[in-house]
Design an enzyme around this catalytic site. Sequence first.
Site, mmCIF file in Angstrom:
data_model
loop_
_atom_site.group_PDB
_atom_site.id
_atom_site.type_symbol
_atom_site.label_atom_id
_atom_site.label_comp_id
_atom_site.label_asym_id
_atom_site.label_seq_id
_atom_site.Cartn_x
_atom_site.Cartn_y
_atom_site.Cartn_z
ATOM 1 N N ILE A 11 0.824 -1.111 -0.085
ATOM 2 C CA ILE A 11 0.105 0.020 -0.060
ATOM 3 C C ILE A 11 0.897 1.261 0.000
ATOM 4 O O ILE A 11 1.780 1.498 0.883
ATOM 5 C CB ILE A 11 -0.841 -0.054 1.218
ATOM 6 C CG1 ILE A 11 -1.674 1.210 1.274
ATOM 7 C CG2 ILE A 11 -0.301 -0.330 2.449
ATOM 8 C CD1 ILE A 11 -2.976 1.396 2.040
ATOM 9 N N THR A 12 0.618 2.200 -0.977
ATOM 10 C CA THR A 12 1.344 3.292 -0.821
ATOM 11 C C THR A 12 0.873 4.401 -0.273
ATOM 12 O O THR A 12 -0.331 4.544 0.066
ATOM 13 C CB THR A 12 1.455 3.919 -2.620
ATOM 14 O OG1 THR A 12 0.049 4.245 -2.912
ATOM 15 C CG2 THR A 12 1.887 2.734 -3.510
ATOM 16 N N GLY A 13 1.618 5.448 0.374
ATOM 17 C CA GLY A 13 0.993 6.562 1.067
ATOM 18 C C GLY A 13 0.442 5.998 2.310
ATOM 19 O O GLY A 13 -0.502 6.479 2.827
ATOM 20 N N ALA A 14 1.214 4.970 2.966
ATOM 21 C CA ALA A 14 0.703 4.438 4.074
ATOM 22 C C ALA A 14 0.899 5.100 5.461
ATOM 23 O O ALA A 14 0.647 4.462 6.455
ATOM 24 C CB ALA A 14 1.095 2.698 4.123
ATOM 25 N N ASN A 15 1.546 6.137 5.457
ATOM 26 C CA ASN A 15 2.149 6.765 6.772
ATOM 27 C C ASN A 15 1.142 7.757 7.041
ATOM 28 O O ASN A 15 1.132 8.282 8.117
ATOM 29 C CB ASN A 15 3.539 7.388 6.387
ATOM 30 C CG ASN A 15 3.402 8.646 5.498
ATOM 31 O OD1 ASN A 15 3.200 8.280 4.093
ATOM 32 N ND2 ASN A 15 3.375 9.788 5.715
ATOM 33 N N SER A 16 0.010 8.082 6.331
ATOM 34 C CA SER A 16 -0.840 9.195 6.620
ATOM 35 C C SER A 16 -2.160 8.633 6.219
ATOM 36 O O SER A 16 -2.479 8.104 5.431
ATOM 37 C CB SER A 16 -0.387 10.398 5.731
ATOM 38 O OG SER A 16 -1.229 11.385 6.008
ATOM 39 N N GLY A 17 -3.193 9.615 6.862
ATOM 40 C CA GLY A 17 -4.743 9.520 6.361
ATOM 41 C C GLY A 17 -5.269 8.238 6.114
ATOM 42 O O GLY A 17 -5.351 7.153 6.984
ATOM 43 N N TYR A 167 -5.733 17.929 -10.956
ATOM 44 C CA TYR A 167 -5.973 16.828 -9.891
ATOM 45 C C TYR A 167 -7.456 16.053 -10.350
ATOM 46 O O TYR A 167 -7.274 14.627 -10.451
ATOM 47 C CB TYR A 167 -6.416 17.143 -8.457
ATOM 48 C CG TYR A 167 -6.974 16.248 -7.523
ATOM 49 C CD1 TYR A 167 -6.048 15.402 -6.920
ATOM 50 C CD2 TYR A 167 -8.453 16.276 -7.043
ATOM 51 C CE1 TYR A 167 -6.596 14.422 -5.903
ATOM 52 C CE2 TYR A 167 -8.707 15.417 -6.128
ATOM 53 C CZ TYR A 167 -7.627 14.394 -5.812
ATOM 54 O OH TYR A 167 -8.168 13.653 -4.660
HETATM 55 N N1 LIG Z 1 -9.166 13.029 1.955
HETATM 56 C C1 LIG Z 1 -10.332 13.137 0.840
HETATM 57 O O1 LIG Z 1 -11.231 13.583 1.143
HETATM 58 C C2 LIG Z 1 -10.296 12.604 -0.397
HETATM 59 C C3 LIG Z 1 -11.204 12.368 -0.983
HETATM 60 C C4 LIG Z 1 -10.955 11.394 -2.469
HETATM 61 C C5 LIG Z 1 -9.997 10.893 -2.754
HETATM 62 N N2 LIG Z 1 -8.832 10.983 -1.910
HETATM 63 C C6 LIG Z 1 -7.648 10.234 -2.191
HETATM 64 O O2 LIG Z 1 -7.233 9.534 -1.177
HETATM 65 C C7 LIG Z 1 -5.851 9.213 -1.411
HETATM 66 C C8 LIG Z 1 -5.163 9.426 0.157
HETATM 67 O O3 LIG Z 1 -5.092 10.609 0.532
HETATM 68 P P1 LIG Z 1 -5.476 11.284 2.077
HETATM 69 O O4 LIG Z 1 -6.561 12.312 2.160
HETATM 70 O O5 LIG Z 1 -5.193 10.152 2.800
HETATM 71 O O6 LIG Z 1 -4.290 12.186 2.050
HETATM 72 P P2 LIG Z 1 -2.986 12.477 2.917
HETATM 73 O O7 LIG Z 1 -3.160 12.246 4.464
HETATM 74 O O8 LIG Z 1 -2.180 13.579 2.308
HETATM 75 O O9 LIG Z 1 -2.088 11.294 2.431
HETATM 76 C C9 LIG Z 1 -1.499 11.018 0.978
HETATM 77 C C10 LIG Z 1 -0.462 10.175 1.268
HETATM 78 O O10 LIG Z 1 0.329 10.358 -0.270
HETATM 79 C C11 LIG Z 1 1.567 10.474 -0.164
HETATM 80 N N3 LIG Z 1 2.299 10.930 -1.155
HETATM 81 C C12 LIG Z 1 2.036 12.275 -1.933
HETATM 82 N N4 LIG Z 1 2.886 12.432 -2.643
HETATM 83 C C13 LIG Z 1 3.883 11.423 -2.757
HETATM 84 C C14 LIG Z 1 4.922 10.983 -3.886
HETATM 85 N N5 LIG Z 1 5.461 11.852 -4.418
HETATM 86 N N6 LIG Z 1 5.453 9.771 -3.391
HETATM 87 C C15 LIG Z 1 4.897 8.835 -2.610
HETATM 88 N N7 LIG Z 1 3.914 9.097 -1.882
HETATM 89 C C16 LIG Z 1 3.515 10.370 -2.024
HETATM 90 C C17 LIG Z 1 1.795 11.088 1.213
HETATM 91 O O11 LIG Z 1 3.013 10.994 1.702
HETATM 92 P P3 LIG Z 1 3.806 12.375 2.728
HETATM 93 O O12 LIG Z 1 3.151 12.087 3.982
HETATM 94 O O13 LIG Z 1 5.340 11.910 2.452
HETATM 95 O O14 LIG Z 1 3.432 13.539 1.915
HETATM 96 C C18 LIG Z 1 0.609 10.448 2.155
HETATM 97 O O15 LIG Z 1 1.322 9.257 2.616
HETATM 98 C C19 LIG Z 1 -5.349 9.985 -2.488
HETATM 99 O O16 LIG Z 1 -5.083 9.549 -3.393
HETATM 100 C C20 LIG Z 1 -6.442 11.164 -2.616
HETATM 101 O O17 LIG Z 1 -6.457 11.650 -3.925
HETATM 102 C C21 LIG Z 1 -8.970 11.648 -0.493
#
Ligand SMILES: NC(=O)c1ccc[n+]([C@@H]2O[C@H](COP(=O)([O-])OP(=O)(O)OC[C@H]3O[C@@H](n4cnc5c(N)ncnc54)[C@H](OP(=O)(O)O)[C@@H]3O)[C@@H](O)[C@H]2O)c1
Length: 279
Positions: A11-17, A167
């Site tokens: 799973i990518t981006g697994a450190n956050s949210g 986006y």
């Molecule tokens: N939140 C919402 O309401 C919502 C709604 C619809 C869709 N989404 C989708 O849900 C997914 C997760 O987002 P989230 O809301 O959980 O936001 P988030 O907390 O900002 O998490 C985003 C994750 O992606 C990582 N990331 C960003 N750029 C990267 C890169 N160049 N290489 C590797 N990792 C990278 C971030 O790493 P760092 O910690 O290093 O920045 C972080 O782990 C996204 O694809 C977003 O489009 C979110």
Amino acid sequence: MSFATGKRVVITGANSGIGFETARILAAYGAEVIMVCRSRERGENARQEIIRRDPDADIALYTADLASRDSIASLCRELNRRYSSLHILIHNAGAFFGTPQQTEDKLERSFAVNHLGPYRLTMGLIELLQSGAPARVIMVSSEAHRFFPLDLVDVRRPRRYRGFKAYCNSKLANILFARELARRYSDAGISAVSLHPGFVRTRFGDRSSRRPSAVLFRVAARLFAASPEKGAATPVFLADTEDLTSGMYYVNRKLKKPSPAARSDKLAAELWQLSESLA
Ligand SMILES: NC(=O)c1ccc[n+]([C@@H]2O[C@H](COP(=O)([O-])OP(=O)(O)OC[C@H]3O[C@@H](n4cnc5c(N)ncnc54)[C@H](OP(=O)(O)O)[C@@H]3O)[C@@H](O)[C@H]2O)c1
């Protein structure tokens, strides 16, 4: 017993949210979880937090920047060396860029991080997925995919950059990619789906911007958005259900019809060809 129990998940981006909660819950379901994070420090903090809450969690950490071709290639080499199969690949990492930015290979950064990075990673791990079949690839897309059509000529290097459009286009690309992947790899036992996680309170968005739209987004998120745990419900469901309809788009753990553009087989095939040529 569920599909994810005992399975290997990247799973990518697994450190956050949403990604953090998805990794945590799947580890609690008994999956072997491989976190892919951009920063080793943030990734290790998150991994330790998951282990603190569940000392039995089987959870490893690798790093990659999805904007970088070399970084993804090196991650794929490491994973192919270390593992012989993969069952579930969740493309959760995603980013929003309020100002125009390019990657080292001169691509618009939202397209590169949100679409081309996942394409490269999937192709770099395709043999592991084939060895793990039945395997599945899950794209965390968004309802934002509905707002703009996808112009494949403009998407790599837009003439006039608009962050929201870039986006939305990248999230439309997620759905088209899952659709085409499902079509091409069903005989190899690989399913692919996409999803919208809901409006979720995370670090997502343009956090530094003072533009009215960005400020409004942050206020709305504080007031109305769901918790990251709720945001993880659909990715976890799709990783775990035995009843997956490959090629489809899900919201709230249910099938939902995406936009007409997202249902275009022609656009999906063209996007695949473009991605192949760029990757
Ligand atoms: N939140 C919402 O309401 C919502 C709604 C619809 C869709 N989404 C989708 O849900 C997914 C997760 O987002 P989230 O809301 O959980 O936001 P988030 O907390 O900002 O998490 C985003 C994750 O992606 C990582 N990331 C960003 N750029 C990267 C890169 N160049 N290489 C590797 N990792 C990278 C971030 O790493 P760092 O910690 O290093 O920045 C972080 O782990 C996204 O694809 C977003 O489009 C979110």
